[in-house]
Design an enzyme around this catalytic site. Structure first.
Site, mmCIF file in Angstrom:
data_model
loop_
_atom_site.group_PDB
_atom_site.id
_atom_site.type_symbol
_atom_site.label_atom_id
_atom_site.label_comp_id
_atom_site.label_asym_id
_atom_site.label_seq_id
_atom_site.Cartn_x
_atom_site.Cartn_y
_atom_site.Cartn_z
ATOM 1 N N GLY A 34 8.375 4.608 0.607
ATOM 2 C CA GLY A 34 9.149 4.484 1.835
ATOM 3 C C GLY A 34 8.920 3.106 2.409
ATOM 4 O O GLY A 34 7.878 2.495 2.171
ATOM 5 N N GLN A 39 9.001 -3.872 8.370
ATOM 6 C CA GLN A 39 7.929 -4.239 7.440
ATOM 7 C C GLN A 39 8.287 -5.463 6.609
ATOM 8 O O GLN A 39 7.402 -6.092 6.026
ATOM 9 C CB GLN A 39 7.603 -3.063 6.506
ATOM 10 N N LEU A 79 1.960 -0.009 3.458
ATOM 11 C CA LEU A 79 2.108 -1.289 2.761
ATOM 12 C C LEU A 79 1.770 -2.462 3.683
ATOM 13 O O LEU A 79 1.380 -3.524 3.209
ATOM 14 C CB LEU A 79 3.540 -1.437 2.245
#
Ligand code: ZN
Length: 162
Positions: A34, A39, A79
């Site tokens: 995801g 991000q 992440l």
């Protein structure tokens, strides 16, 4: 960027499609399941998710959780916070309403891992990180570790990073 509230997409343009293609590439490169647009530095309400079996990617534009219930606790990583993993309590299931890349309404009903992925990614759109969801003791421990060691790429195999 990760702490900002992302802006709704007003219209699905070629730029939005290009953003989604970029996000899918990044998600696969990072072996994530995801990813939210903030991000990769884009403050728009767009997330991509990968089916945990087929790995097929799907884009959700302006997603909102319309219903959720139950409680489930499992390990999460992000992440954007490499090397940090912690047990996070979330709703066990969730229903999300969004638009697909054609601008058509799309609904996702998810249990288990996908429900967790959706909640994690939608949090990113509001500037919320998974470490914010920890109890104060666990959050302090994580923050102290990050301060002391910095963020390190972790070679330890993990279930997923979001
Ligand atoms: Zn994340």
């Amino acid at each position: 960027m990760l702490r900002r509230r992302a802006t709704p997409v007003a219209e699905i343009t070629a730029d939005v499609r290009a953003l989604v293609a970029d996000m899918i590439d990044t998600m696969y490169d990072e072996v994530g399941i995801g990813l939210a647009a903030p991000q990769i530095g884009v403050p728009l309400r767009v997330v991509v998710i990968a089916d945990d079996e087929t790995r097929e990617a799907r884009a959700l534009v302006n997603p909102v959780i319309t219903d959720a219930g139950g409680t489930a606790t499992a390990e999460e990583g992000c992440l954007s916070i490499p090397g940090v993993f912690a047990q996070v309590a979330r709703a066990a299931w969730a229903r999300v309403a969004a638009l697909d890349l054609d601008g058509a309404p799309a609904t996702v009903e998810a249990h288990g891992l996908l429900a967790r992925v959706l909640q994690h990614e939608l949090d990113h759109l509001d500037g919320v990180l998974f470490i914010d969801r920890l109890d104060p003791v666990a959050r302090d421990r994580v923050k102290r570790r990050i301060k002391k060691e910095g963020l390190v790429e972790n070679s330890r195999p993990h279930a997923f990073a979001l």
